[in-house]
Design an enzyme around this catalytic site. Structure first.
Site, PDB file in Angstrom:
ATOM      1  N   GLU A 176      33.735  35.035  45.382  1.00  0.00           N
ATOM      2  CA  GLU A 176      34.328  35.240  44.052  1.00  0.00           C
ATOM      3  C   GLU A 176      33.630  34.387  42.991  1.00  0.00           C
ATOM      4  O   GLU A 176      34.233  33.494  42.384  1.00  0.00           O
ATOM      5  CB  GLU A 176      35.836  34.979  44.120  1.00  0.00           C
ATOM      6  CG  GLU A 176      36.512  36.005  45.034  1.00  0.00           C
ATOM      7  CD  GLU A 176      38.011  35.827  45.191  1.00  0.00           C
ATOM      8  OE1 GLU A 176      38.610  35.055  44.435  1.00  0.00           O
ATOM      9  OE2 GLU A 176      38.580  36.472  46.089  1.00  0.00           O
ATOM     10  N   ASN A 197      38.547  27.492  39.808  1.00  0.00           N
ATOM     11  CA  ASN A 197      39.400  28.651  40.014  1.00  0.00           C
ATOM     12  C   ASN A 197      39.513  29.093  41.469  1.00  0.00           C
ATOM     13  O   ASN A 197      40.102  30.117  41.751  1.00  0.00           O
ATOM     14  CB  ASN A 197      38.891  29.841  39.185  1.00  0.00           C
ATOM     15  CG  ASN A 197      38.836  29.511  37.713  1.00  0.00           C
ATOM     16  OD1 ASN A 197      37.820  29.674  37.074  1.00  0.00           O
ATOM     17  ND2 ASN A 197      39.940  29.004  37.186  1.00  0.00           N
ATOM     18  N   HIS A 406      51.687  44.438  52.462  1.00  0.00           N
ATOM     19  CA  HIS A 406      50.876  43.283  52.084  1.00  0.00           C
ATOM     20  C   HIS A 406      51.051  42.156  53.088  1.00  0.00           C
ATOM     21  O   HIS A 406      52.179  41.792  53.417  1.00  0.00           O
ATOM     22  CB  HIS A 406      51.262  42.786  50.678  1.00  0.00           C
ATOM     23  CG  HIS A 406      50.387  41.662  50.212  1.00  0.00           C
ATOM     24  ND1 HIS A 406      50.881  40.450  49.812  1.00  0.00           N
ATOM     25  CD2 HIS A 406      49.044  41.570  50.117  1.00  0.00           C
ATOM     26  CE1 HIS A 406      49.856  39.664  49.475  1.00  0.00           C
ATOM     27  NE2 HIS A 406      48.740  40.319  49.643  1.00  0.00           N
ATOM     28  N   HIS A 407      49.927  41.649  53.581  1.00  0.00           N
ATOM     29  CA  HIS A 407      49.933  40.496  54.493  1.00  0.00           C
ATOM     30  C   HIS A 407      49.037  39.411  53.916  1.00  0.00           C
ATOM     31  O   HIS A 407      47.814  39.478  54.073  1.00  0.00           O
ATOM     32  CB  HIS A 407      49.378  40.889  55.866  1.00  0.00           C
ATOM     33  CG  HIS A 407      50.221  41.873  56.616  1.00  0.00           C
ATOM     34  ND1 HIS A 407      49.732  42.616  57.672  1.00  0.00           N
ATOM     35  CD2 HIS A 407      51.525  42.229  56.480  1.00  0.00           C
ATOM     36  CE1 HIS A 407      50.713  43.382  58.157  1.00  0.00           C
ATOM     37  NE2 HIS A 407      51.806  43.177  57.442  1.00  0.00           N
ATOM     38  N   GLU A 408      49.619  38.426  53.240  1.00  0.00           N
ATOM     39  CA  GLU A 408      48.840  37.251  52.820  1.00  0.00           C
ATOM     40  C   GLU A 408      48.872  36.281  53.988  1.00  0.00           C
ATOM     41  O   GLU A 408      49.929  35.752  54.329  1.00  0.00           O
ATOM     42  CB  GLU A 408      49.442  36.629  51.554  1.00  0.00           C
ATOM     43  CG  GLU A 408      48.804  35.304  51.143  1.00  0.00           C
ATOM     44  CD  GLU A 408      47.287  35.369  50.971  1.00  0.00           C
ATOM     45  OE1 GLU A 408      46.839  36.085  50.073  1.00  0.00           O
ATOM     46  OE2 GLU A 408      46.560  34.719  51.751  1.00  0.00           O
ATOM     47  N   HIS A 476      41.385  41.243  51.202  1.00  0.00           N
ATOM     48  CA  HIS A 476      40.954  40.343  50.127  1.00  0.00           C
ATOM     49  C   HIS A 476      40.505  39.031  50.770  1.00  0.00           C
ATOM     50  O   HIS A 476      40.895  38.721  51.898  1.00  0.00           O
ATOM     51  CB  HIS A 476      42.079  40.122  49.126  1.00  0.00           C
ATOM     52  CG  HIS A 476      42.152  41.236  48.126  1.00  0.00           C
ATOM     53  ND1 HIS A 476      42.285  41.030  46.780  1.00  0.00           N
ATOM     54  CD2 HIS A 476      42.058  42.580  48.299  1.00  0.00           C
ATOM     55  CE1 HIS A 476      42.289  42.197  46.165  1.00  0.00           C
ATOM     56  NE2 HIS A 476      42.166  43.151  47.055  1.00  0.00           N
ATOM     57  N   GLU A 477      39.659  38.288  50.021  1.00  0.00           N
ATOM     58  CA  GLU A 477      38.986  37.119  50.613  1.00  0.00           C
ATOM     59  C   GLU A 477      38.419  37.524  51.976  1.00  0.00           C
ATOM     60  O   GLU A 477      38.673  36.871  53.002  1.00  0.00           O
ATOM     61  CB  GLU A 477      39.932  35.911  50.749  1.00  0.00           C
ATOM     62  CG  GLU A 477      40.469  35.412  49.424  1.00  0.00           C
ATOM     63  CD  GLU A 477      41.598  36.281  48.897  1.00  0.00           C
ATOM     64  OE1 GLU A 477      42.471  36.672  49.687  1.00  0.00           O
ATOM     65  OE2 GLU A 477      41.619  36.605  47.693  1.00  0.00           O
ATOM     66  N   GLU A 495      37.916  43.239  48.794  1.00  0.00           N
ATOM     67  CA  GLU A 495      37.613  42.521  47.559  1.00  0.00           C
ATOM     68  C   GLU A 495      36.206  41.937  47.743  1.00  0.00           C
ATOM     69  O   GLU A 495      35.227  42.675  47.705  1.00  0.00           O
ATOM     70  CB  GLU A 495      38.681  41.450  47.343  1.00  0.00           C
ATOM     71  CG  GLU A 495      38.626  40.796  45.984  1.00  0.00           C
ATOM     72  CD  GLU A 495      39.594  39.623  45.895  1.00  0.00           C
ATOM     73  OE1 GLU A 495      40.230  39.472  44.852  1.00  0.00           O
ATOM     74  OE2 GLU A 495      39.696  38.823  46.863  1.00  0.00           O
ATOM     75  N   GLU A 501      41.685  40.090  38.831  1.00  0.00           N
ATOM     76  CA  GLU A 501      42.645  38.979  38.771  1.00  0.00           C
ATOM     77  C   GLU A 501      42.118  37.784  37.968  1.00  0.00           C
ATOM     78  O   GLU A 501      42.886  37.089  37.311  1.00  0.00           O
ATOM     79  CB  GLU A 501      43.043  38.533  40.180  1.00  0.00           C
ATOM     80  CG  GLU A 501      41.867  38.077  41.028  1.00  0.00           C
ATOM     81  CD  GLU A 501      42.270  37.690  42.457  1.00  0.00           C
ATOM     82  OE1 GLU A 501      43.382  38.006  42.877  1.00  0.00           O
ATOM     83  OE2 GLU A 501      41.440  37.062  43.137  1.00  0.00           O
TER      84      GLU A 501
HETATM   85  C1  NOJ Z   1      44.369  36.852  46.259  1.00  0.00           C
HETATM   86  C2  NOJ Z   1      44.181  38.324  46.138  1.00  0.00           C
HETATM   87  O1  NOJ Z   1      42.883  38.642  45.701  1.00  0.00           O
HETATM   88  C3  NOJ Z   1      45.226  38.839  45.188  1.00  0.00           C
HETATM   89  O2  NOJ Z   1      45.024  40.211  44.939  1.00  0.00           O
HETATM   90  C4  NOJ Z   1      46.591  38.574  45.759  1.00  0.00           C
HETATM   91  O3  NOJ Z   1      47.562  38.954  44.816  1.00  0.00           O
HETATM   92  C5  NOJ Z   1      46.768  37.089  46.054  1.00  0.00           C
HETATM   93  N1  NOJ Z   1      45.683  36.596  46.810  1.00  0.00           N
HETATM   94  C6  NOJ Z   1      48.052  36.836  46.827  1.00  0.00           C
HETATM   95  O4  NOJ Z   1      47.950  37.351  48.116  1.00  0.00           O
HETATM   96 CA    CA Z   2      40.919  37.141  45.584  1.00  0.00          CA
END
Ligand code: NOJ
Ligand code: CA
Length: 696
Positions: A176, A197, A406-408, A476-477, A495, A501
């Protein structure tokens, strides 16, 4: 699903054996524009070089390896076998930029031997296409060696000049970053090492991440990347400014003190160089997917490309929050409520949008960011008390809107792996076919990095496990895209760049107007991007007075065509789309394509792409520019003959400007056919979006 529609395999020659050094083996691409020479130096060091239309573009570059406990692969080799083949097939993508992909190459597999060292035999395998070259190392089983611990891969890319480069730093944790445009000898990744950031970043030396795109003084365009990154670390490229040389620098593991550990037999990923006369041809190149194995999953029709909205942007704007409570008490700002989800479903359903991402639906967000002990924090099956998952899913079904899970993981992959089966089984029971995953934070266990072998294997495990439950993944990441989507079509998007974002919260002014015209010729060459376009409230008022999106509204529309992804977000809040005539474009635009044509473009400056919707006669055109306003002449000769199209044109208004007047947009209609040639004006940071709906 995997239907091979044409398949020709020609085996034309030869197996030659030799024991002499210094021999040159040459292989040409099918149209002979690219020539790869493999040569052993006098001391038996393996090297290669590449010419393009007679111009030398890669000088003699060495190949080699250092291993733990085993002797290095360096010199004293002999060629003991050479195989040459030709291959030509056309394969079909289940979804993609085009329905059909031509996979046509000549290959050479050189077997090298040095009986004095442990790894006494290995192959270097080149595939030479008209749009570039891929090569990899192949290690057969031998000498009772069952595994290799790789300390360094020493693959060189020796450049022929101080080219203009578009690059991001060789960060082991995240892609990023903003792209830099400098001459090769001015690349300074370490200057980018501190970044306010980012919740994770590790840039150990002056190296770049791939893809890195370059232009030579002759106007030839090159992009360096890799294909089929499997059970191996990601490759960064170390910069030797004085010698105009790049060498592979694999992402390591500080936990284990090596780069990779692999069992024999083993093939490395393909090292790739896309080569083109013009920048636009880089975008049209299919080298990366072609260098991957065919679809392993069979019928994947359970996933359908879709546009989607989200309980998402509102959290990035701090209008609402992911978490439900502070110190155990509900704070009343939770975004993922049943009521909010239903409101989104209603709006999506009325506007031809088939998906809704809901973030912050599950327990754990109170301890998300900045916590060292993130293992065991997230739970991927338990909703917060104000979110009735089943009810929301059911409500969506009634209105033809599918929830996107969604799985963070908060970069705690072991916790995620423990729950993978349970989490995907829940999705399968509910009939949810896509998940967005996330890996914010430093990887636990300490000493591992997002782009190292251990995480490459984690990301793959997620894709493979998801496939068992008919689940598609948008990471993402992530680890970079390397064309794995050919083999695992459920790796739908990712991503792996500075997405939308950053415009909501970054402290450095967001993504500048040249960001996306650069991304199209760099990151996008690797594969689909979940950029999340569609901000209409460009100045983000009243939520973020100090942030904004640095494009015009017309450019936000153009991104639905320019940036490819089989899931494409309409990211803004419902209230910003209501009563907006420009929203019609998002409603109309396709997400799956029969054909893609890059009409014009220069890296970092502008690009215009036309795509024909799959199984329909409709075409869509998107054009974007950097901060320079310009006229784009579009020759509609690509349209199908005999048809007339009702075109709706969304272009920057006369006074439009990304900063001064971003929402000035003109919407007009006309009839267009393949004889039309029209000049359109793009404002500074502007864009153009055209829908061409075939007239009955
Ligand atoms: C980073 C992701 O790129 C973003 O889209 C997401 O909302 C946040 N993490 C939280 O999971
Ligand atoms: Ca991100």
């Amino acid at each position: 699903m995997k239907k091979i529609i044409a398949f020709i395999l020609v085996f034309f020659a030869t197996t030659s054996c030799t024991s002499s050094n210094n021999e040159v083996e040459i292989v040409y691409s099918p149209s002979k524009n690219i020539e790869v020479s493999f040569q052993l130096l006098k001391d038996g060091t393996p090297t290669y070089s590449i010419n393009f239309n007679g111009e030398n573009i890669i000088k003699t570059s060495k190949l080699g390896f250092d291993f733990k406990r085993l002797s290095s692969i360096k010199d004293n080799f002999k060629i003991v076998d050479v195989q040459k083949n030709s291959f030509n097939e056309t394969w079909e993508m289940p979804w993609g930029e085009a329905k059909e992909v031509v996979n046509n190459y000549n290959e050479i597999i050189v077997t090298l031997q040095n009986s004095d060292i442990d790894i006494s035999k290995f192959n270097i395998h080149f595939k030479v296409y008209d749009d570039g070259v891929g090569f990899r190392y192949e290690f057969p089983q031998q000498n009772n060696i069952d595994s290799l611990i790789v300390l360094d891969e020493n693959t060189q890319f020796s450049l022929t000049g101080n080219h203009t480069c578009w690059w991001i730093p060789g960060d082991w944790d995240i892609y990023e970053h903003l792209y830099n445009k400098t001459r090769f000898a001015k690349i300074d990744a370490l200057a980018k090492a501190n970044h306010d950031n980012l919740a994770q970043t590790y840039i150990p030396e002056n190296a770049v991440n791939t893809p890195i795109t370059m232009r030579t003084s002759n106007g030839t365009h090159l992009s360096f990347h890799e294909a089929n990154l499997t059970n191996y670390p990601g490759m960064t490229l170390k910069i030797d400014k004085e010698n105009l040389l790049m060498s592979s620098e694999l992402v390591g593991s500080k936990r284990f003190g090596y780069k990779a550990k692999v069992k024999l037999p083993f093939n490395t990923p393909w090292r790739t160089i896309q080569i083109a006369k013009k920048a636009t041809e880089l975008i049209d190149s299919k080298l990366i997917v072609n260098l991957n194995e065919p679809n392993k999953l069979g019928d994947v029709s359970w996933f359908k490309p879709t546009k989607y909205m989200g309980i998402w942007w509102e959290m990035h704007l701090s209008k609402s929050q992911w978490s439900y409570s502070t110190n155990g008490k509900p704070h009343g700002l939770h975004g993922a409520t049943t009521e909010n989800a239903k409101a989104f479903i209603d709006f999506a359903s009325q506007n031809g949008i088939g998906g809704l991402l809901v973030e912050g639906w599950n327990t754990g967000w109170e301890n998300w960011i900045g916590f060292d002990d993130r293992e065991g924090v997230f739970d991927f099956v338990t909703p917060y008390p104000d979110y009735n998952l089943k009810e929301v899913v059911q409500y969506g079904k009634e209105k033809s809107v599918e929830i996107i899970m969604h799985h963070e993981t908060s970069a705690a992959p072991r916790t995620y792996e423990q729950q993978l089966d349970t989490a995907f089984a829940l999705m399968k029971r509910l009939g949810i076919s896509a998940v967005k995953t996330g890996y914010v934070g430093k990887i636990i266990p300490k000493g591992e990095f997002h782009h190292g072998q251990w995480m490459v294997n984690h990301y793959r495990k997620v894709i493979e496990t998801a496939a068992k439950y008919d689940v598609a993944v948008n990471a993402h990441e992530p680890i970079k895209a390397t064309g794995i989507r050919r083999t695992y079509p459920n790796a739908i998007s990712r991503e792996g760049l500075r997405g939308q974002e950053f415009n909501a919260w970054s402290s450095d002014g967001g993504n500048p107007p040249n960001h996306l015209p650069t991304v199209a010729f760099t990151r996008m060459l690797a594969g689909p991007i979940d950029f999340t376009p569609g901000v209409f409230n460009i100045k983000l008022k009243p939520y973020k007075p100090n942030n904004q999106v640095n494009t015009t509204l017309a450019q936000q529309l153009a991104l639905y065509v320019v940036i490819y992804s089989p899931i494409q977000m309409a990211c803004d809040l419902i209230e910003n789309y209501k009563n907006q005539p420009a929203f019609q474009f998002i409603n109309d635009v396709g997400v799956d394509w029969d054909k893609t044509i890059t009409l014009n473009g220069e890296v970092g400056e502008f690009v215009t792409i036309a795509r024909k919707e799959k199984n329909k006669e409709n075409w869509f055109v998107g054009s974007i520019t950097n901060e320079i306003s310009r006229d784009a002449e579009i020759d509609f000769g690509f349209l199908d003959s005999g048809l007339k199209y009702n075109a709706t044109i969304y272009q920057d208004g006369k006074n439009a400007h990304w900063n001064d007047n971003p929402t000035d947009i003109e919407i007009s209609k006309m009839i267009i056919d393949r004889n039309s040639k029209i000049d359109f004006h793009l404002a500074s940071g502007g864009g153009l979006a055209i829908s061409l709906i075939a007239a009955e």
